[in-house]
Design a protein around this motif. Structure first.
Motif, mmCIF file in Angstrom:
data_model
loop_
_atom_site.group_PDB
_atom_site.id
_atom_site.type_symbol
_atom_site.label_atom_id
_atom_site.label_comp_id
_atom_site.label_asym_id
_atom_site.label_seq_id
_atom_site.Cartn_x
_atom_site.Cartn_y
_atom_site.Cartn_z
ATOM 1 N N LEU A 180 22.909 66.686 42.188
ATOM 2 C CA LEU A 180 24.275 66.890 42.689
ATOM 3 C C LEU A 180 24.747 65.791 43.624
ATOM 4 C CD1 LEU A 180 24.125 70.698 43.631
ATOM 5 C CD2 LEU A 180 24.862 69.676 41.478
ATOM 6 N N ILE A 181 23.805 64.906 44.030
ATOM 7 C CA ILE A 181 24.168 63.920 45.055
ATOM 8 C C ILE A 181 24.731 62.655 44.412
ATOM 9 C CG2 ILE A 181 23.326 62.537 46.992
ATOM 10 C CD1 ILE A 181 21.167 64.709 47.375
ATOM 11 N N LEU A 182 25.953 62.348 44.805
ATOM 12 C CA LEU A 182 26.612 61.165 44.233
ATOM 13 C C LEU A 182 26.032 59.907 44.859
ATOM 14 C CD1 LEU A 182 30.297 62.383 44.508
ATOM 15 C CD2 LEU A 182 28.913 62.264 42.428
ATOM 16 N N ASP A 183 25.616 58.992 44.001
ATOM 17 C CA ASP A 183 25.111 57.709 44.488
ATOM 18 C C ASP A 183 26.254 56.906 45.103
ATOM 19 O OD1 ASP A 183 22.521 57.867 43.993
ATOM 20 O OD2 ASP A 183 22.532 56.761 42.089
ATOM 21 N N ASN A 184 25.911 55.924 45.891
ATOM 22 C CA ASN A 184 26.911 55.024 46.463
ATOM 23 C C ASN A 184 27.991 55.721 47.271
ATOM 24 O OD1 ASN A 184 25.800 52.680 45.482
ATOM 25 N ND2 ASN A 184 26.735 53.019 43.472
ATOM 26 N N THR A 185 27.648 56.879 47.818
ATOM 27 C CA THR A 185 28.608 57.570 48.670
ATOM 28 C C THR A 185 28.062 57.544 50.090
ATOM 29 O OG1 THR A 185 29.008 59.023 46.828
ATOM 30 C CG2 THR A 185 29.905 59.732 48.919
ATOM 31 N N TYR A 186 28.906 57.189 51.030
ATOM 32 C CA TYR A 186 28.481 57.170 52.428
ATOM 33 C C TYR A 186 29.320 58.191 53.175
ATOM 34 C CZ TYR A 186 25.753 53.008 51.511
ATOM 35 O OH TYR A 186 24.825 52.130 51.028
ATOM 36 N N ASN A 187 28.724 59.353 53.436
ATOM 37 C CA ASN A 187 29.470 60.394 54.136
ATOM 38 C C ASN A 187 29.076 60.449 55.611
ATOM 39 O OD1 ASN A 187 30.799 61.033 51.831
ATOM 40 N ND2 ASN A 187 30.324 63.214 51.897
ATOM 41 N N LYS B 199 17.083 70.809 48.250
ATOM 42 C CA LYS B 199 16.186 70.793 47.088
ATOM 43 C C LYS B 199 16.972 71.030 45.795
ATOM 44 C CE LYS B 199 12.184 73.052 45.097
ATOM 45 N NZ LYS B 199 12.015 71.892 44.243
ATOM 46 N N ILE B 200 17.888 72.007 45.865
ATOM 47 C CA ILE B 200 18.687 72.307 44.666
ATOM 48 C C ILE B 200 19.530 71.076 44.288
ATOM 49 C CG2 ILE B 200 20.554 73.766 43.752
ATOM 50 C CD1 ILE B 200 19.463 76.005 45.630
ATOM 51 N N ALA B 201 20.088 70.436 45.315
ATOM 52 C CA ALA B 201 20.924 69.247 45.036
ATOM 53 C C ALA B 201 20.105 68.188 44.315
ATOM 54 C CB ALA B 201 21.479 68.694 46.337
ATOM 55 N N GLU B 202 18.858 68.066 44.719
ATOM 56 C CA GLU B 202 17.997 67.074 44.082
ATOM 57 C C GLU B 202 17.655 67.523 42.660
ATOM 58 O OE1 GLU B 202 14.038 65.799 45.785
ATOM 59 O OE2 GLU B 202 15.533 65.105 47.262
ATOM 60 N N ASP C 246 24.135 66.966 54.931
ATOM 61 C CA ASP C 246 24.469 66.022 53.873
ATOM 62 C C ASP C 246 25.711 66.585 53.185
ATOM 63 O OD1 ASP C 246 24.677 64.330 51.737
ATOM 64 O OD2 ASP C 246 22.523 64.285 51.318
ATOM 65 N N THR C 247 26.842 65.924 53.381
ATOM 66 C CA THR C 247 28.094 66.468 52.848
ATOM 67 C C THR C 247 28.502 65.779 51.545
ATOM 68 O OG1 THR C 247 29.331 64.924 54.224
ATOM 69 C CG2 THR C 247 28.954 67.108 55.139
ATOM 70 N N ARG C 248 27.544 65.120 50.896
ATOM 71 C CA ARG C 248 27.899 64.462 49.628
ATOM 72 C C ARG C 248 28.031 65.463 48.487
ATOM 73 N NH1 ARG C 248 23.308 60.131 49.261
ATOM 74 N NH2 ARG C 248 22.233 61.887 50.226
ATOM 75 N N PHE C 249 27.670 66.726 48.749
ATOM 76 C CA PHE C 249 27.842 67.768 47.730
ATOM 77 C C PHE C 249 28.162 69.074 48.443
ATOM 78 C CE2 PHE C 249 23.833 69.854 48.653
ATOM 79 C CZ PHE C 249 23.139 68.830 49.289
ATOM 80 N N GLY C 250 28.691 70.030 47.698
ATOM 81 C CA GLY C 250 29.107 71.315 48.271
ATOM 82 C C GLY C 250 27.902 72.219 48.510
ATOM 83 N N LEU C 251 27.764 73.247 47.682
ATOM 84 C CA LEU C 251 26.650 74.184 47.764
ATOM 85 C C LEU C 251 26.499 74.707 49.195
ATOM 86 C CD1 LEU C 251 24.564 75.200 45.627
ATOM 87 C CD2 LEU C 251 22.936 73.598 46.590
ATOM 88 N N HIS C 252 27.599 75.260 49.702
ATOM 89 C CA HIS C 252 27.587 75.740 51.080
ATOM 90 C C HIS C 252 26.816 77.036 51.225
ATOM 91 C CE1 HIS C 252 31.609 73.424 51.406
ATOM 92 N NE2 HIS C 252 30.578 72.648 51.666
ATOM 93 N N LYS D 229 27.571 76.428 57.708
ATOM 94 C CA LYS D 229 27.989 75.975 56.384
ATOM 95 C C LYS D 229 26.880 75.244 55.628
ATOM 96 C CE LYS D 229 32.261 73.989 54.705
ATOM 97 N NZ LYS D 229 33.436 73.243 55.068
ATOM 98 N N PHE D 230 26.039 74.525 56.390
ATOM 99 C CA PHE D 230 25.040 73.679 55.720
ATOM 100 C C PHE D 230 23.599 74.015 56.110
ATOM 101 C CE2 PHE D 230 28.964 71.227 56.192
ATOM 102 C CZ PHE D 230 29.191 70.828 54.876
ATOM 103 N N GLY D 231 23.441 74.888 57.105
ATOM 104 C CA GLY D 231 22.092 75.237 57.552
ATOM 105 C C GLY D 231 21.392 74.068 58.215
#
Ligand code: ASP
Length: 585
Positions: free
Chosen positions: A416-423, A409-412, A289-295, A282-284
């Motif tokens: 796409l990465i939510l700040d203040n999220t601890y997954n 890289k795409i998330a950056e 990092d599960t703070r965003f999708g892009l599976h 799912k994430f390679g």
């Protein structure tokens, strides 16, 4: 003795005669009156030097400079309304000095410590004690103390016993390069610095200490990265009579306590569990990092029979095809070319792409790929106008690592990465072995003392899973461990699968194999990477920020200048001579 904390003085303390100590943080000379912000660890108090009250000491006040270390006695007073400084907690009060002593002077600092501007790393590390005076590092060090304390308090309260294990020891089994220490008494023999206390903590289980912990220094002579140091700290834990679920439950409760106690964050969800295989699919990545999708999406079935050989022949050779779907794509053609270069770093032969606009795919692949396959892709993944499909085909290893990295890289790039999220999550069921082409044999994915899923599965090492687990936070592995082998027989089978002969096992781990013969309890444990946890809680991406005296990328300490050459006599005592050509400048 100093008992007053400058930053904690309040309006309640006014009209008292007090003595404060600290460093001159800022000095303003108004002629006849000099204001000094006096800093100690707790904060700042404004001291006022007035010629009227200070008399002879006023001369001293005229000469003090930034970072002088001084002692001031005076009366604490309320400031005039117009002079209140809302930016500091002590902004309503000030100390009217009647006595001033310079405890020590300071030269002009090599950099400004009163702002948070980046400074040249070489200089900052050379003068680490000055960098540590700056707010950023000071606050991280205090956070580090809180995190340590929280780990200890939870473990102490839950019956764990704090141990110290040797630093001079026999090579331990984590598989990295050892730091070696020559023995003077037994010339030609070496101690290794521990890569972890692994075997000691297991032996402590044999010794009957059912719950062990240690905040342990570990040493690994590896190539360094931004999140890795040659010496680092683990919160090392081991427990007897437990299974995987017991260890994970304890680890989750522990980390929730630490996060709450140190940064006040309430993690109120159950940590998800993913198997290694699910994480890779799912994430390679085995630390997703599960703070965003892009599976990662699978395209192997769709592409296995295409007339486009790049795909079909790679799949016939055991390869797989996977894609990422970038919604509302903003990458230009040139940028997509750069992504192609990016995936090549991870061994991918190329990056195939399909753009979907005006209800159809475009791009070179779109011209050659069968229409029905294109329709399948569109439907299977609900591709919409504006989307970009990025495909990598090849061996699973290459596909996972290249698309896993591309996903980040795409998330950056697209924020796409939510700040203040601890997954947080657990990854379990790691493969027991990896094949090492350089060593031409299987090596342990975790370490050789990890329990295999079954004895039977050991017969097919490439399919055998282990009872091991990692804790992951926001794409970083913050802890890892396993249930251990507690039976000599199984240990023997694992050594065999690893191609370790009886003689080699005896030589390397003889003491441990012996210990297994004396009523070893079933046991398991985990070790947390303390530095990495603090790095994430402090929201920095540089591990050096969380270590008081870190080393550079080339493993040197720029402040004390270690490592350094030693006296020839010291070498002679150790029976060591250095080959001239090996000496670096
Ligand atoms: N010693 C292991 C490591 O350093 C952790 C463990 O298995 O407890 O990775």
């Amino acid at each position: 003795m100093k008992i007053i904390n400058n930053g904690n003085l309040t309006i309640e303390d006014i009209n008292q005669e007090i003595t404060v100590y600290g460093w001159v943080n800022k000095r303003r000379d108004m002629g006849g009156v000099i204001f000094v912000d006096l800093r100690d660890l707790s904060g700042i108090i404004q001291t006022v030097f007035n010629r009227k009250f200070l008399k002879d000491d006023f001369k001293i006040a005229e000469n003090i400079k930034n970072e002088y270390c001084i002692k001031v006695t005076g009366t604490l007073q309320k400031r005039n309304e117009s002079e209140i400084n809302k930016n500091i907690p002590t902004g309503k009060i000030e100390l009217i000095a009647n006595n001033l002593t310079v405890l020590s002077e300071s030269e002009t600092l090599p950099f400004n410590i009163y702002d948070d501007k980046e400074i040249d790393e070489q200089i900052a590390l050379k003068y680490r004690y000055l960098d540590l005076r700056r707010d950023k590092l000071k606050n991280i060090m205090i956070l580090r103390h809180k995190v340590n304390k929280a780990f200890r308090s939870y473990l102490d309260n839950n019956g764990f016993i704090d141990f110290e294990t040797p630093i001079l020891c026999k090579s331990t089994p984590e598989g990295a390069r050892d730091y070696l220490v020559p023995s003077r008494i037994k010339k030609g023999s070496f101690y290794a610095l521990p890569q972890s206390p692994q075997l000691f903590k297991q032996v402590l289980m044999v010794a009957g200490f059912e719950k062990y912990y240690q905040i342990a220094k570990c040493f690994r002579d590896e190539d360094l990265r931004a999140d890795r140091q040659p010496e680092f700290t683990q919160v090392d834990i081991e427990m007897s009579f437990v299974n995987q679920e017991d260890v994970l439950r304890m680890a989750e409760a522990l980390i929730k306590h630490v996060v709450k106690d140190s940064v006040g964050l309430n993690v109120d969800y159950d940590f998800p569990h993913l198997t290694y295989f699910e994480a890779m699919e799912k994430f390679g990545s085995d630390k997703p990092d599960t703070r965003f999708g892009l599976h990662l999406n699978d395209l192997t079935e769709e592409l296995k029979n295409t007339s486009m050989n790049v795909f079909s022949s790679a799949i016939k050779d055991g390869g797989i095809a996977k894609c990422l779907i970038v919604k509302n794509n903003k990458y230009s053609r040139n940028e997509i070319d750069r992504l192609t270069e990016f995936v090549k770093i991870y061994g991918a032969k190329g990056l195939a792409w399909l753009k979907y606009d005006n209800d159809e795919f475009s791009g070179i692949i779109a011209k050659n790929l069968e229409q029905d396959i294109q329709t399948n892709i569109k439907n299977k993944f609900n591709v919409e106008n504006g989307d970009l499909v990025l495909i990598v085909c090849g061996s699973p290893k290459v596909v996972y690592s290249s698309l896993g990295a591309l996903r980040l890289k795409i998330a950056e790039d697209f924020n796409l990465i939510l700040d203040n999220t601890y997954n947080f999550l657990f990854v379990t069921d790691f493969p027991m072995f990896e094949y090492s082409k350089t060593e031409n044999r299987y090596v342990s994915t975790h370490h050789p003392f990890t329990m295999p899923e079954s004895l039977d599965k050991l017969k097919t090492p490439n399919q055998c899973l282990s009872v091991s687990y990692d804790m992951v936070l926001n794409g970083y592995e913050i802890g890892g461990g396993s249930i251990r082998i507690h039976e000599e027989k199984i240990q023997g089978h694992v050594f065999k699968a690893l191609g370790i002969s009886d003689e080699e096992a005896e030589l390397k781990f003889g003491f441990f194999i012996d210990a297994l013969k004396y009523g070893t309890p079933p046991h398991g444990g985990i070790a947390f990477g303390l530095d990495r946890i603090i790095m994430l809680l402090a929201k920095t991406d540089n591990i050096k920020d969380v270590i008081a005296f870190p080393k550079t990328q080339s493993a040197t300490d720029l402040m004390s200048d270690a490592p350094n050459e030693v006296d020839i006599n010291q070498l002679e005592e150790l029976g060591i001579s250095i080959m001239k050509e090996d000496i670096c400048d």
